[in-house]
Write a protein that holds these residues in place. Sequence first.
Motif, short mmCIF file in Angstrom:
data_model
loop_
_atom_site.label_atom_id
_atom_site.label_comp_id
_atom_site.label_asym_id
_atom_site.label_seq_id
_atom_site.Cartn_x
_atom_site.Cartn_y
_atom_site.Cartn_z
N ASN A 28 -3.30 -8.46 10.42
CA ASN A 28 -3.40 -8.70 8.97
C ASN A 28 -2.75 -10.02 8.57
OD1 ASN A 28 -4.62 -6.13 7.70
ND2 ASN A 28 -3.05 -5.30 9.07
N TRP A 106 0.08 -2.67 -0.39
CA TRP A 106 -1.11 -2.24 0.36
C TRP A 106 -0.78 -2.06 1.84
CZ3 TRP A 106 -5.98 -5.89 0.79
CH2 TRP A 106 -7.04 -5.20 1.37
N TRP A 110 -0.34 1.33 4.28
CA TRP A 110 -1.16 1.42 5.50
C TRP A 110 -0.28 1.66 6.72
CZ3 TRP A 110 -5.55 -2.67 6.56
CH2 TRP A 110 -6.25 -2.31 7.72
N TRP A 111 0.77 0.84 6.86
CA TRP A 111 1.65 0.97 8.02
C TRP A 111 2.34 2.32 8.05
CZ3 TRP A 111 3.11 0.21 12.63
CH2 TRP A 111 4.41 0.46 13.05
N TYR A 144 -9.04 3.87 7.80
CA TYR A 144 -8.32 2.67 7.37
C TYR A 144 -9.24 1.45 7.30
CZ TYR A 144 -3.79 5.02 7.76
OH TYR A 144 -2.73 5.85 7.58
N ALA A 148 -10.20 0.62 3.53
CA ALA A 148 -9.07 -0.25 3.21
C ALA A 148 -9.10 -0.69 1.76
CB ALA A 148 -9.08 -1.47 4.13
N THR A 151 -7.13 1.71 -2.07
CA THR A 151 -5.70 1.80 -1.80
C THR A 151 -5.18 3.22 -1.99
OG1 THR A 151 -5.59 -0.43 -2.71
CG2 THR A 151 -3.51 0.66 -2.25
N ILE A 154 -5.80 5.06 1.16
CA ILE A 154 -4.83 4.65 2.18
C ILE A 154 -3.50 5.39 1.97
CG2 ILE A 154 -3.49 2.70 3.08
CD1 ILE A 154 -6.47 2.66 3.80
N SER A 158 -2.11 8.13 4.62
CA SER A 158 -0.92 7.74 5.37
C SER A 158 0.19 8.77 5.28
CB SER A 158 -0.41 6.38 4.88
OG SER A 158 -1.26 5.33 5.30
#
Length: 741
Positions: A28, A106, A110-111, A144, A148, A151, A154, A158
């Motif tokens: 990213n 964002w 995601w992480w 994802y 993506a 949001t 996501i 997550s």
Amino acid sequence: MKGLSAPRLRRSWGLAVLLAAALFLLSNHLLIRGRARGIWDADGQFFPHQVLVADSARAGRLFYWDPWSNAGLPVFGDPQVGLLSPVNLGLGLLTGGTSTGFVLYWLAMWWLGGLGMLLFARHLGAPPWGGLAVALGFLFCGVYTGNAEHTSWITGFSFLPLVLWRLDVALCARALRPAVEAGALWGLSALAGYPGFTILTGGLATLWALGRWLCGGCPAPGGAERRPALLPVLAALALVLLVGVLVLWPVYFAFLYEGAGTHGRAGPLPRETAVGGNPLPPGAMATLASPYLVRLKLLHRRDLWPATDVSMCSLYLGAAVPALALTALLHRPRDRWRWWLAGLALLALAAALGPLLPLRGWLYDWVYPTRFFRQTAIFRAYVLFLLAVLALLGTRDLAAGRARGRFLAASVGTAAAALAVFLAFRASGWNRGASATAFAVGCLHAGWAWPGLCLAALAWHRRAAGALAPVLLAAVALGDAFLTGALSRVTMIDVYDTGRWRDLDRRHSASLELRSFRREPCATLPRNEPCTRMSMDQLVTKVPVFHSAATADNDFHLAMVGHPVLLGAAVGTERLWFSAEVARVAPTEEAFAAFRTRSEALGAVPLVLHSPERMLDPRGEGPDGSREIGRLPPARRLPARLLAYRPDELSFEAEAPADGWLLITDRWARSWRAEVNGRPSPLQGANFLFRAVPVSAGRNRVRLTYEPFGFPGWIAMSWVTLAGVALMSLAAAWRSRGAAE
């Protein structure tokens, strides 16, 4: 390769987290460096939403009403905005209302999914290299890379591994504190996540707990497994539900209560919409072979799975995960817990197919909360999660020195099937016209992931090379994830029009005060004709608009957007109207048709009133009154002097020519209150969407305030619950650390 040595990879969870994070940031890097921006909904909706949240945090106040969008909306009742989420507010306070702040939020959300999968892997007894391989596949899976842009998806997705991790700890350790933490995490995800994930994650948690009670599978000392008793299982589920509801209550209560009579999303969706919206096409199961197929659909073959949006098609989960999941089933074919997980995955897949199979319809009929979300392909997210859990169990078997032959067989079988699918697409002509560069990357990915998987499995099978097997599998997973990110870039970011977000940063206004009655017709994306492709840019610029990309639809509002007379009454800088003669009607479609016809004949709007009871229930008891509309005169514009215009307050002075009614072209909602000349006044619905108050001849001072029921008490309840759980968890961690020392 010194840092990636086999012994370190076998024992170091820190190294696994570091490698996953480094690969994620590398994939990213364009977003991080400001060389790309999000596309579609990330650009037109969720970036402006986060700017609004950040502006609220920086202003040091919470507001409940959005006066900038669609003539006004109860913004705090939209779960996808995140206005009441401490996570969104905290990041917004740190970063401000900028595109950089949105990118940070964002990517952080995601992480979180990858980190959650690593924590879950450690709990399940998987080795660090196994957690790394599965977490990378999960972190770059089709949910994802395909969603993506969404949001809120996501965010909801997550939190899934985190919620199930804490619930499983509670079930297997027979402890209540982890169940409380699971409930807090579930509720926190609901404050900014897509409602479908909130509902389905709660359902999966229930089925997960039921499976643990029926099938066991919890690790026990000495390598044995045990089955939790029914009472602790019920207690854990009760705590998850109780704590979760306490946390999510403000948003979901506001969604249902404040949204009633204001927009059409406050009730269940029609069955055909919920069941048939964006189902997973059966042919899309081919995407398990390669992420290139989704890119092919987007850029070159729109006729590939045409009934489903490109964001909802991908099932890709990395090459290692399906093979490891199959290994877990083959190695222990009589393990009821593993087959329970596989069965849940098959049920989720059946539901994702929508109208093709009856399961999604049965859920709509029998499980009431499932009537409130569409996008049937959302069920595929749970297929991928459950496969990832099975894969973690497969890595645990391999780490114990077992299942090597089965892993080799599963790897060869899945690789052969995947390569056959990839080559079949090439041979069938579906690839005709595709970019040579993209196809080359697709071939590179297929040539790296699937043969590399087989090579790693072969190394495991040969004891002499077994020490290198974890390194080989980690290298395959790292390369697989990186190439998947490169192939999927077209469904996530735009590297060409990066100036748009810089321009919005320059036009950003952090002020929550409105200086005039000015309202524009609509907020469109650049290079679009007025009122075609909508955005939510008004949340960045703070220029109110009558029509935008807000998801809270109202049929009367949408009809007004396309009607020049009705639209003209609600835009511009003079949009207050007076009439001494009104009709009291129910806000029904028949009455609106008569209202529209009369407006066309007059060239201006008349004034019709609706009681609050009729705004909430248009078909309630009482006369319809629509026949009176044909005799109404046109209302007249009434100039006003603005005194205050804030999200939750509007006050002004206006000179009325006679006793009558004043139409304010801001949207009606049940919690607005009115004062006229310092005295409480009845606030009526008007012209099917707006508000009206009675005024007397001469000068009138009008003040409207938004006072939603139960607030701010509900927010305090939610945040105090979260804070209490956080403090309890920190105290437990501190005691555990002290005992270890």
